[in-house]
Design an enzyme around this catalytic site. Structure first.
Site, PDB file in Angstrom:
ATOM      1  N   TYR A  15       0.835  -1.200   0.000  1.00 62.19           N
ATOM      2  CA  TYR A  15       0.000   0.000   0.000  1.00 62.19           C
ATOM      3  C   TYR A  15       0.875   1.256   0.000  1.00 62.19           C
ATOM      4  O   TYR A  15       0.971   1.960  -0.971  1.00 62.19           O
ATOM      5  CB  TYR A  15      -0.960  -0.011   1.188  1.00 62.19           C
TER       6      TYR A  15
ATOM      7  N   SER B 169      -6.394   0.843  -4.573  1.00 60.26           N
ATOM      8  CA  SER B 169      -6.522   2.268  -4.302  1.00 60.26           C
ATOM      9  C   SER B 169      -5.147   2.920  -4.425  1.00 60.26           C
ATOM     10  O   SER B 169      -4.549   2.897  -5.490  1.00 60.26           O
ATOM     11  CB  SER B 169      -7.147   2.480  -2.918  1.00 60.26           C
TER      12      SER B 169
ATOM     13  N   ASP C 189     -17.541   3.487  -8.394  1.00 58.24           N
ATOM     14  CA  ASP C 189     -16.489   3.963  -7.496  1.00 58.24           C
ATOM     15  C   ASP C 189     -16.419   5.479  -7.566  1.00 58.24           C
ATOM     16  O   ASP C 189     -15.955   6.044  -8.559  1.00 58.24           O
ATOM     17  CB  ASP C 189     -15.140   3.352  -7.879  1.00 58.24           C
TER      18      ASP C 189
ATOM     19  N   HIS D 220     -15.836   1.400  -4.288  1.00 57.66           N
ATOM     20  CA  HIS D 220     -14.417   1.321  -3.966  1.00 57.66           C
ATOM     21  C   HIS D 220     -14.058   0.059  -3.184  1.00 57.66           C
ATOM     22  O   HIS D 220     -12.890  -0.250  -3.017  1.00 57.66           O
ATOM     23  CB  HIS D 220     -14.018   2.573  -3.178  1.00 57.66           C
TER      24      HIS D 220
END
Length: 715
Positions: A481, A561, A645, A680
């Site tokens: 991430y 993301s 999203d 999302h």
């Protein structure tokens, strides 16, 4: 992109099997739908940048809709023909099908908990009635037949006699709030609508505070929203008469505004920020109607929030002059930083506290592993909490008069269990252990530290089945991430379990940009230092290869993301490093991300192309959409997104997929899987989670050369 989102990716990884038969002929190259190219150019500080697929940003156009259909036709045809897809789905459904129960909580005269029987799309809320029997309180599965309308939050009034709950339709961040009599379970009044990025904080039984934006004039899925407003809804009145509390003037304009009422109903705390890091903080004394708003922090150079209060004494959590956070106290009569007094000083590890049963529970991240210390409200250490093992804990929060608190414990190989904790004695007892067909003793996790490009030591936890041989042929998922101060701590995943039981490796590095080592670690992966995050991820992959855990032919990189950006940047910078790339709901156009929905709020981490020439050139240098080069052999790539999203709009993924399909030089497939009626990630029904996981990791194994799964999964 906010902290609560992290939780949004429950299916990090999935499946592996025996060594592939690499003599099997590769499938025929795919024929992609034609994506028209339009001569669209933007000038940034004298540099003209082509944007040929900008037309895909129009999510309301019929042309974009047809493009989505044509891409999905190709993608699903490919995925459905993977020979072991059905066997993979069967195994995943079997392992997923166990009862999952939350910790109980008390509101008014009732005890509540949520439960999922196994494969229910959404968990159901139950309560224990006066006869001691369990009864359904709220069943989100009845919101819609396909489970695409989900519960987005629930909050009870002071007495516990009224509840307000939010629903999300198709995964959208826009919410509706429904108010219900908690005793009779009957709807009380009209539904509140057009609410976004909001909690619900009650003032007694009178009403509650919530936040939202004015509804945009353009597409509600992609139009910019940048002025958040705080309202108070008084029960029995129409939403049109809700009082505007904060955010309505130019001086009060912020992208994110939130509010909470202290447990004693005395104070309203208002947090206001223009980005996902840093906030101003204000206070209203609700016991004195008409009293002026007081400022606690008048700048956004820190993250500061009120943890609790005892009368007029406030307990604040802050990283102001304390990058790893500390707890301070101050009187509400003059709460400015000059009057703060340290209660629990900053340590070398990041602090994340909770309160309950009259105690403060200070959780510290020690190399991404949880430690918990119990303090009293004078800052005196009561005890170090004896945890069940090495991993991550959550919970310990509760009301001041709670006799029992609950916490969860998990790690990459241990399913989450719930423990009851006695704050007086420090005794922990197992409350609920999942009955899952997975033996954690057959697996092991090791933490290693590898060296990134600039010499920084970065931790990584690698989990696999005991007896795994380092032969360079182990299918491996590298998940990352690296942003927004979010920490990747060890957590069990059903999909990970299926992956590992077949011999797969699951590796998670704690990249810069995250919060594992406090604000300094976060800042080291932001704006003009964002490349550090990609370098860390690349170094993690190189470590796994050099230590013979795997090789480039058996390595897949995955992230969602901001993690989707991570995968997109890494695969365009080092396409030869991995065999498969799985970017999900990623931020792929770094020159335009801030023009959609609340994207401008991510500027603390990214900066924007409008800031200055240096920032523009830096962003353009790694923006995935702008760094796909013709004649390059990119890894087999499956881009995933949702058509609803409105956090990271699907145009990011659309444009990236179009660029890859146009410029891919090798035979590796590039497909985009676009989930309909999905956002999302939050609230995704279980049936869709399973389908998504099957496709993602079926695609992974197939492109690693696998043509069948181990015999024990057949039939």
């Amino acid at each position: 992109m906010q902290k609560f989102l992290f939780c949004l990716f429950a299916f990090f990884c999935l499946f592996a099997c025996q060594e592939a038969d690499n003599t099997v002929a590769a499938p025929e190259p795919l024929t992609y739908p034609e994506t028209k190219s339009v001569d669209t150019v933007t000038n940034y500080f004298g540099t003209e940048v082509a944007d040929p697929y900008r037309w895909l940003e129009d999510d309301r156009s019929a042309e974009t809709g047809e493009w989505v259909k044509s891409q999905n036709k190709v993608s699903f045809s490919y995925l459905e023909n993977i020979p072991f897809r059905d066997a993979l789905k069967e195994r995943l459904e079997k392992l997923w099908n166990y009862e999952k129960i939350s910790a109980p909580f008390t509101e008014g005269n009732h005890t509540y908990y949520s439960k999922n029987d196994g494969l229910q799309n959404q968990s159901v809320f139950y309560r224990v009635n006066e006869d001691g029997e369990d009864e359904v309180f709220l069943d989100p599965n009845k919101f819609s037949e396909d489970g695409t309308i989900s519960l987005g939050g629930m909050s009870f009034s002071k007495s516990g006699e009224i509840t307000a709950y939010a629903i999300s339709e198709g995964g959208s961040d826009w919410r509706k709030i429904i108010i219900m009599d908690a005793e009779t379970m009957e709807i009380m009044e009209d539904t509140l609508v057009d609410i976004k990025f909001s909690g619900m904080s009650w003032k007694g039984d009178e009403g509650f505070y919530y936040s939202s934006y004015d509804k945009p004039k353009g597409s509600e899925l992609s139009a910019k929203t940048d002025q958040h407003k705080l309202y108070f809804h008084k029960l029995g009145t129409p939403q049109s008469s809700d009082a505007l509390i904060f955010g309505g003037t130019p001086a009060e304009k912020h992208r994110y505004v939130g509010a909470s009422v202290t447990e004693d109903d005395r104070y309203l705390l208002i947090s206001a920020s223009v980005s996902t890091s840093g906030n101003k903080l204000f206070l209203l004394d609700l016991s004195k109607p008409g009293s002026p708003m007081k400022t606690i922090v008048d700048h956004a150079d820190s993250d500061t929030n009120v943890l609790d209060n005892k009368g007029s004494k406030l307990f604040l959590l802050t990283n102001l002059d304390a990058p790893n956070q500390k707890i301070v106290t101050v009187d509400a009569s003059d709460p400015v930083p000059a009057n703060w007094k340290d209660l629990i000083p900053e340590r070398e590890y990041v602090l994340s506290p909770r309160t309950g049963s009259g105690s403060i529970f200070a959780e510290y991240m020690v190399d991404a592993i949880s430690e918990v210390k119990q303090y009293d409200y004078d800052g005196k250490l009561v005890r170090e909490v004896d945890l069940p093992g090495i991993g991550s804990v959550g919970g310990f929060g509760g009301k001041a008069d709670a006799e029992t608190l609950y916490y969860s414990f998990t790690n990459y190989k241990t399913p989450g269990s719930i423990y009851a904790y006695d704050a007086k004695t420090g005794a922990s007892n197992l409350y609920k252990e999942p009955a899952i067909d997975f033996n954690a003793d057959d697996y092991e996790s090791e933490q290693v530290f590898f060296t990134s490009k600039d010499g920084t030591k970065v931790p990584m936890i690698i989990t696999y089945k005991k007896g795994m041989e380092r032969n360079g042929k182990n299918p491996t998922i590298l998940y990352g991430y690296g942003g927004f101060n979010i920490s990747l701590t060890p957590r069990f995943s059903i999909t990970n379990a299926v992956w590992m039981e077949q011999g797969g490796i699951y590796a998670v590095p704690n990249l810069r940009g995250g919060g594992e080592y406090g604000k300094a670690w976060h800042d080291a992966g932001t704006q003009l230092k964002k490349q550090n995050v990609f370098d860390d991820f690349i170094a993690a992959a190189e470590y796994l290869i050099s230590e013979n855990y795997t090789s480039s032919d058996y390595l897949a990189v995955r992230g969602g993301s901001n993690g989707g950006l991570l995968v997109g940047a890494t695969m365009t910078q080092r396409p030869e490093l991995m065999k498969v790339a799985l970017p999900a709901v990623g931020v792929m156009d770094m020159l335009r991300y801030h023009t959609f929905t609340a994207g401008a709020g991510w500027a603390y981490d990214y900066g924007t192309a409008d800031d200055n020439k240096e920032m523009f050139e830096y962003l353009k240098g790694y923006s995935p959409v702008h760094n796909v080069k013709p004649g390059t052999k990119y890894p087999a790539t499956m881009v995933t997104t949702g058509d609803h999203d409105d956090r990271v709009v699907p145009a990011h993924s659309f444009k990236f997929a179009a660029e890859l399909q146009d410029k891919q030089a090798g035979d590796n497939p590039v497909i985009i899987r676009i989930e309909t009626d999905a956002g999302h990630g939050a609230g995704t029904p279980v049936s869709k989670q399973i389908e998504q996981a099957v496709d993602m990791f079926g695609f992974t194994l197939y492109n690693m050369g696998f043509r069948e799964l181990p015999k024990k999964l057949k039939g």
